[in-house]
Write a protein that holds these residues in place. Structure first.
Motif, PDB file in Angstrom:
ATOM      1  N   GLY A   9       3.518 -10.114  -6.776  1.00  0.00           N
ATOM      2  CA  GLY A   9       4.870 -10.172  -6.213  1.00  0.00           C
ATOM      3  C   GLY A   9       5.580  -8.834  -6.313  1.00  0.00           C
ATOM      4  O   GLY A   9       6.285  -8.409  -5.390  1.00  0.00           O
ATOM      5  N   SER A  10       5.395  -8.132  -7.437  1.00  0.00           N
ATOM      6  CA  SER A  10       6.010  -6.814  -7.596  1.00  0.00           C
ATOM      7  C   SER A  10       5.437  -5.819  -6.597  1.00  0.00           C
ATOM      8  O   SER A  10       6.167  -5.007  -6.011  1.00  0.00           O
ATOM      9  N   LEU A  11       4.114  -5.894  -6.383  1.00  0.00           N
ATOM     10  CA  LEU A  11       3.495  -4.993  -5.412  1.00  0.00           C
ATOM     11  C   LEU A  11       4.025  -5.263  -4.006  1.00  0.00           C
ATOM     12  O   LEU A  11       4.260  -4.328  -3.232  1.00  0.00           O
ATOM     13  N   ARG A  12       4.202  -6.538  -3.688  1.00  0.00           N
ATOM     14  CA  ARG A  12       4.747  -6.857  -2.358  1.00  0.00           C
ATOM     15  C   ARG A  12       6.167  -6.336  -2.213  1.00  0.00           C
ATOM     16  O   ARG A  12       6.550  -5.811  -1.165  1.00  0.00           O
ATOM     17  N   SER A  13       6.981  -6.476  -3.273  1.00  0.00           N
ATOM     18  CA  SER A  13       8.358  -5.978  -3.212  1.00  0.00           C
ATOM     19  C   SER A  13       8.374  -4.472  -3.043  1.00  0.00           C
ATOM     20  O   SER A  13       9.143  -3.925  -2.225  1.00  0.00           O
ATOM     21  N   GLU A  14       7.527  -3.778  -3.808  1.00  0.00           N
ATOM     22  CA  GLU A  14       7.475  -2.327  -3.675  1.00  0.00           C
ATOM     23  C   GLU A  14       6.977  -1.912  -2.291  1.00  0.00           C
ATOM     24  O   GLU A  14       7.454  -0.925  -1.713  1.00  0.00           O
ATOM     25  N   ALA A  15       6.028  -2.675  -1.760  1.00  0.00           N
ATOM     26  CA  ALA A  15       5.530  -2.368  -0.422  1.00  0.00           C
ATOM     27  C   ALA A  15       6.623  -2.562   0.631  1.00  0.00           C
ATOM     28  O   ALA A  15       6.752  -1.763   1.566  1.00  0.00           O
ATOM     29  N   ARG A  16       7.410  -3.629   0.460  1.00  0.00           N
ATOM     30  CA  ARG A  16       8.513  -3.846   1.405  1.00  0.00           C
ATOM     31  C   ARG A  16       9.551  -2.741   1.311  1.00  0.00           C
ATOM     32  O   ARG A  16      10.084  -2.279   2.328  1.00  0.00           O
ATOM     33  N   ILE A  17       9.835  -2.287   0.076  1.00  0.00           N
ATOM     34  CA  ILE A  17      10.805  -1.203  -0.090  1.00  0.00           C
ATOM     35  C   ILE A  17      10.284   0.078   0.555  1.00  0.00           C
ATOM     36  O   ILE A  17      11.015   0.791   1.267  1.00  0.00           O
TER      37      ILE A  17
END
Length: 455
Positions: A9-17
């Motif tokens: 989930g953190s990787l997805r959030s960072e990818a979205r950012i």
């Protein structure tokens, strides 16, 4: 399992950012980079505020002062580039002139295509780095001295012209390019970090100035819209009040017409049927007009259901005869009021007397509110063809409390005078007071009709 899910989930959030940042970078620096966005001249209000001493003819040219300043800076950059020539042949002079023109074109282009000016200046900077560091020739010193200061100036101008976030985006692109060039050329990167910090401070300062200017512009626009809405609402409220008052005036006359039309056939012996029918039609039309007036007044009162909280709706509308009572009530609050009546008092139409009373009432209320401790003088002039009203007060003897409705009473007075076809002026006096002067025309026919109706 939970730790793996949280990591994903953190990787997805960072990818979205990261994806959002790259999307904004693409929108700001690549899409429509060379779009035509001319910088408008200064507003006349700003020019008058900044250089009020400037003659009127020169204020038009003062509107273009920022354009002149940027053009002068670009010209100085071009001259400084030419000053680097230390002898040499015509080829050196030609290269210096051409490169100086490219470097100077960057600041000048910010007036019309700001983002495109950034890319042009960045290209000039890259060429200067490559030529100065990658080649050992007598021409390399020409390219290494003014390109980066000019590029920094271009970035500052672009930030001031566009939006604050471009400061970070241009800083990242510029120093990422500088880092790649340093690595490819095998040069020492010892000076790159302090230069990057210095440029970051300069660009952040420019972004702060731009954000402050944008915030101030939005505040001014909001205040302007709020003031316009307040003035419009006050004007509508005053018109609603006038409509209610005129309803009482017109309803009185229509009621008299209806009563007279109903009683007329009984006053004449052997009334012809045609005449009785005419009187009946007049009465029916008068009653219908009264019903329509009540319906319209109900719509007006529905916007302000508490319009008569402090007043008796059944009480007669005030006239000029009630000014003495108004003066006494204001004198009890500490306002010194002097009353002067010139001309021969005569009966006036009820609408004229009502409007004149309201004008005097509002003028004295403004004097009490905005000029505490001042004396007021009211002049009522019965002249040929109309009625003159003048309310003047002196300067305040103590500081007045701020009032959010300042100036809106003048709107209501002006609306009443214009409704009756009159003229009105309201302005400050030379001694610091305030004066309201109005003239309401009254035809002789209207005066005679009013006199006959009252008799």
């Amino acid at each position: 399992m939970n730790e793996t899910t949280q990591t994903q989930g953190s990787l997805r959030s960072e990818a979205r950012i990261a994806h959002g940042a790259l999307h904004r970078l693409r929108q700001d620096l690549f899409i429509g980079a060379f779009a035509f966005r001319p910088m408008p001249p200064l507003e006349d209000a700003k020019v008058s505020r900044w250089v009020p001493w400037l003659p009127e003819r020169l204020r038009y040219w003062a509107r273009w002062l920022p354009h002149f300043a940027v053009g002068f800076f670009a010209f100085c950059v071009f001259l400084a580039t030419l000053a680097d020539i230390e002898g040499g042949g015509s080829l050196r002079g030609l290269l210096t002139t051409g490169f100086g023109a490219v470097v100077a074109a960057g600041p000048l282009l910010t007036l019309f295509r700001p983002v495109g000016a950034y890319w042009l200046s960045l290209c000039a900077f890259v060429v200067s780095v490559v030529v100065h560091a990658g080649f050992s020739s007598p021409f390399s010193s020409v390219f290494g001295e003014l390109a980066f200061p000019a590029h920094l100036a271009v970035m500052v101008l672009v930030v001031l012209r566009t939006r604050p976030r471009l400061a970070i985006e241009m800083w990242v692109v510029t120093f990422a390019t500088a880092a790649v060039l340093t690595a490819l050329l095998g040069r020492d990167a010892g000076d790159l970090p302090p230069v990057a910090v210095f440029c970051g401070v300069v660009l952040v300062s420019a972004a702060a100035v731009r954000a402050w200017r944008e915030e101030r512009r939005q505040v001014v626009e909001t205040q302007t819209v709020t003031a316009e809405e307040r003035s419009r609402r006050t004007l509508l409220e005053e018109r609603a009040l006038i409509a209610r008052e005129l309803h009482d005036v017109v309803a009185h006359h229509m009621s008299v017409i209806a009563i007279q039309a109903e009683a007329a056939p009984y006053r004449v012996k052997d009334t012809p049927p045609e005449l009785a029918t005419s009187f009946s039609t007049i009465r029916e039309n008068a009653v219908a007009a009264l019903a329509e007036l009540r319906r319209i007044l109900g719509v007006v009162r529905s916007e302000d259901p508490d319009a008569f909280v402090e007043h008796d709706p059944e009480a007669p509308q005030p006239t000029l005869a009630g000014l003495d009572a108004l003066y006494e009530s204001l004198r009890s609050t500490g306002l010194t009021v002097e009353s002067v009546v010139t001309g021969a008092p005569r009966p006036l139409p009820q609408g004229v007397e009502l409007s004149a009373y309201r004008i005097v009432q509002e003028g004295l209320s403004n004097a009490l509110r905005h000029s505490p401790g001042a004396d007021a003088r009211v002049e009522i002039s019965y002249v040929l063809g109309g009625l003159g009203v003048r309310i003047v007060n002196g300067p305040p003897s103590r500081l007045a409390k701020p009032s959010p409705g300042a100036g809106h009473g003048v709107l209501g007075m002006r609306e009443r005078v214009q409704m009756l076809g009159g003229e009105m002026t309201a302005d400050h006096t030379e001694d610091g007071g305030f004066e309201v002067a109005a003239f309401i025309p009254v035809s002789s026919t209207a005066g005679e009709t009013t006199t006959g109706g009252r008799a």
